[in-house]
Design a protein around this motif. Structure first.
Motif, PDB file in Angstrom:
ATOM      1  N   MET A 174      14.702  -9.034 -28.075  1.00 36.39           N
ATOM      2  CA  MET A 174      13.778  -9.032 -26.950  1.00 36.39           C
ATOM      3  C   MET A 174      12.373  -8.901 -27.505  1.00 36.39           C
ATOM      4  O   MET A 174      12.146  -8.147 -28.443  1.00 36.39           O
ATOM      5  N   ASP A 175      11.447  -9.650 -26.944  1.00 32.78           N
ATOM      6  CA  ASP A 175      10.050  -9.511 -27.349  1.00 32.78           C
ATOM      7  C   ASP A 175       9.187  -9.283 -26.116  1.00 32.78           C
ATOM      8  O   ASP A 175       9.208 -10.090 -25.185  1.00 32.78           O
ATOM      9  N   GLN A 176       8.459  -8.178 -26.120  1.00 37.11           N
ATOM     10  CA  GLN A 176       7.602  -7.816 -25.009  1.00 37.11           C
ATOM     11  C   GLN A 176       6.209  -8.395 -25.223  1.00 37.11           C
ATOM     12  O   GLN A 176       5.553  -8.108 -26.210  1.00 37.11           O
ATOM     13  N   ASN A 200      14.991 -27.858 -32.982  1.00 38.73           N
ATOM     14  CA  ASN A 200      15.573 -26.523 -32.993  1.00 38.73           C
ATOM     15  C   ASN A 200      15.009 -25.656 -34.119  1.00 38.73           C
ATOM     16  O   ASN A 200      15.660 -24.725 -34.588  1.00 38.73           O
ATOM     17  N   LYS A 201      13.777 -25.940 -34.514  1.00 38.49           N
ATOM     18  CA  LYS A 201      13.134 -25.131 -35.554  1.00 38.49           C
ATOM     19  C   LYS A 201      12.356 -23.981 -34.942  1.00 38.49           C
ATOM     20  O   LYS A 201      12.331 -22.876 -35.487  1.00 38.49           O
ATOM     21  N   TYR A 202      11.686 -24.241 -33.832  1.00 36.29           N
ATOM     22  CA  TYR A 202      10.892 -23.225 -33.146  1.00 36.29           C
ATOM     23  C   TYR A 202      11.345 -23.106 -31.694  1.00 36.29           C
ATOM     24  O   TYR A 202      11.856 -24.068 -31.107  1.00 36.29           O
ATOM     25  N   ASP A 203      11.118 -21.909 -31.151  1.00 34.42           N
ATOM     26  CA  ASP A 203      11.358 -21.661 -29.734  1.00 34.42           C
ATOM     27  C   ASP A 203      10.048 -21.195 -29.114  1.00 34.42           C
ATOM     28  O   ASP A 203       9.333 -20.367 -29.701  1.00 34.42           O
ATOM     29  N   PHE A 204       9.738 -21.718 -27.924  1.00 30.75           N
ATOM     30  CA  PHE A 204       8.435 -21.460 -27.319  1.00 30.75           C
ATOM     31  C   PHE A 204       8.585 -20.732 -25.984  1.00 30.75           C
ATOM     32  O   PHE A 204       9.396 -21.121 -25.145  1.00 30.75           O
ATOM     33  N   ALA A 221      22.893 -17.452 -35.779  1.00 28.72           N
ATOM     34  CA  ALA A 221      24.075 -16.711 -36.226  1.00 28.72           C
ATOM     35  C   ALA A 221      23.941 -15.217 -35.943  1.00 28.72           C
ATOM     36  O   ALA A 221      24.890 -14.568 -35.491  1.00 28.72           O
ATOM     37  N   SER A 222      22.755 -14.665 -36.201  1.00 32.17           N
ATOM     38  CA  SER A 222      22.543 -13.231 -36.006  1.00 32.17           C
ATOM     39  C   SER A 222      21.887 -12.904 -34.676  1.00 32.17           C
ATOM     40  O   SER A 222      21.933 -11.760 -34.217  1.00 32.17           O
ATOM     41  N   GLY A 223      21.244 -13.915 -34.060  1.00 28.49           N
ATOM     42  CA  GLY A 223      20.498 -13.670 -32.835  1.00 28.49           C
ATOM     43  C   GLY A 223      19.145 -13.038 -33.070  1.00 28.49           C
ATOM     44  O   GLY A 223      18.463 -12.655 -32.114  1.00 28.49           O
ATOM     45  N   LYS A 224      18.716 -12.956 -34.321  1.00 27.63           N
ATOM     46  CA  LYS A 224      17.420 -12.361 -34.636  1.00 27.63           C
ATOM     47  C   LYS A 224      16.294 -13.320 -34.279  1.00 27.63           C
ATOM     48  O   LYS A 224      16.361 -14.512 -34.560  1.00 27.63           O
ATOM     49  N   LEU A 225      15.256 -12.786 -33.662  1.00 32.46           N
ATOM     50  CA  LEU A 225      14.104 -13.565 -33.222  1.00 32.46           C
ATOM     51  C   LEU A 225      12.887 -13.117 -34.016  1.00 32.46           C
ATOM     52  O   LEU A 225      12.556 -11.931 -34.038  1.00 32.46           O
ATOM     53  N   THR A 226      12.217 -14.069 -34.673  1.00 33.20           N
ATOM     54  CA  THR A 226      11.045 -13.746 -35.492  1.00 33.20           C
ATOM     55  C   THR A 226       9.793 -14.317 -34.853  1.00 33.20           C
ATOM     56  O   THR A 226       9.707 -15.522 -34.624  1.00 33.20           O
TER      57      THR A 226
END
Length: 400
Positions: A174-176, A200-204, A221-226
């Motif tokens: 989650m990102d606030q 599918n490289k970036y999500d906006f 795979a991990s669901g990690k969002l950077t």
């Protein structure tokens, strides 16, 4: 021209909803057998019906020749399933339940359903918190290992894993968002769209409250969002960006701005995950005076035309797209109802369907393939508070 003074939540009101729920009808459903080049379609319609005991998702069959919609079934999709998406194999449907509380916490929900391949019916698989109030957008990561959710009142975005059987798990990220804007409806962040780019490289994430488009990279795979260090794009102060859509060429995109009733044409740097403005145009006639806010935006499958919805003027604005992705306004077509929150095109680009949220109806239009202009088919349905329309091939009758 005066700009609107309104609250987004005011658009979630339902006109005569009790009467519509008691008895809704289908109008003009003449049957015409489509030709061999015109496959049949199914249309899933999400609504703002909040009673979980009622049918809240509706399934219709769309005639590709006439634009007629014939009801197949009413489905229990939980409270206010206002945005939907399907996986590529049409085995699972995912919905956001646009509520402010879920299981006693300040959040909405994400629901996963299996789809009956013979009837198109839905069976609830799982339901999880969206980790923010009023989720209003959902999309699938292109690996289909995660769903991406924008929480409007929560002002944040979240990621939920998709398990092997189609269930959604508890959120993995989650990102606030932080910040505000100059408009009275920008006192806080309001995430309104969250989707992957074509590669599918970036999500906006498009945030109406902060006038920004934020960029992320997801590990499915991990669901990690950077988070990327800087916004992918910053709109004009007070514009209120709402939805982003990509051109079929993958090199351009278009942003609809809710609060100042404009669309922005963009170039997309796929390597850096950033956007640059080409031009910004009004979605309204030059002589329009009154309240208006924009809602939805789509590019035709052939990439030649752009469509955008006006709530207040209650129209679809049609733009031609030239070889440099510049826009030229060519038409305003009435939606024949009030508050067109969402609309969509069929996969062949022959028909446009628009849902008028506050007059409880859906109308269909022919699309002229040469000019891009719209012409009413004369077909419509009455349905309670339509919020989202998803058109797919009719897999229940051998569609592929």
């Amino acid at each position: 021209m005066t700009r609107p003074s309104y609250s987004r939540r005011s658009f979630l009101g339902n006109v005569g909803l009790g009467l519509v729920l008691a008895s809704f009808s289908v109008v003009g459903c003449a049957r015409v057998v489509p030709g061999p080049d015109a496959p049949g379609y199914l249309v899933y319609i999400g609504t703002n019906v909040s009673a979980e005991t009622e049918n809240t998702i509706f399934l219709y069959r769309l005639n590709p020749t006439t634009g007629a919609l014939t009801q197949v079934s009413g489905l229990k999709g939980g409270a206010s399933p206002t945005y939907l998406t399907l996986d590529a194999k049409r085995q699972h449907l995912y919905a956001v339940n646009e509520t402010n509380t879920f299981r006693g916490a300040p959040s909405g929900a994400v629901s996963a359903f299996t789809i009956d391949p013979k009837t198109g019916g839905l069976t609830l698989l799982s339901q999880e918190s969206s980790q923010g109030a009023s989720p209003c957008y959902i999309s699938l990561d292109r690996t289909e290992k995660a769903v991406l959710v924008a929480n409007y009142m929560g002002g944040n975005v979240s990621v939920l894993p998709v398990q092997a059987d189609g269930r959604v798990g508890t959120p993995t990220a989650m990102d606030q968002h932080q910040g505000s804007g100059p408009h009275k409806n920008q006192t806080a962040p309001h995430a309104h769209c969250f989707l992957p780019d074509p590669a599918n490289k970036y999500d906006f994430a498009v945030d109406l409250g902060t006038d920004k488009v934020y960029s992320y990279q997801l590990d499915p795979a991990s669901g990690k969002l950077t988070n990327q260090p800087a916004p992918a794009f910053t709109a004009k102060p007070g514009a209120g960006p709402r939805h982003l859509t990509f051109h079929p060429n993958g090199r351009n995109a278009y942003l609809i701005n809710e609060l100042n009733s404009t669309v922005t044409a963009l170039t997309y740097d796929a390597a850096q995950g950033t956007f640059s403005e080409i031009q910004t145009l009004s979605t309204l006639p030059a002589d329009f005076v009154g309240e208006n806010s924009c809602a939805d935006i789509h590019v035709s499958p052939d990439g030649k035309f752009l469509y955008a919805s006006n709530r207040g003027h209650n129209s679809i604005a049609v733009f031609a797209i030239d070889s440099r992705s510049n826009l030229t306004l060519i038409q305003h077509e009435s939606t024949q109802g009030k508050t067109p929150r969402n609309f969509t095109l069929d996969p062949a680009g022959r028909l446009l369907l628009v849902g008028n949220q506050n007059t409880n109806n859906v109308f269909t239009y022919y699309i002229d393939k040469q000019s891009g202009k719209l012409r009413p088919t004369g077909q419509s349905i009455t349905i309670p508070s339509p919020m989202f329309l998803f058109v797919t091939s009719d897999f229940t009758q051998g569609g592929k």
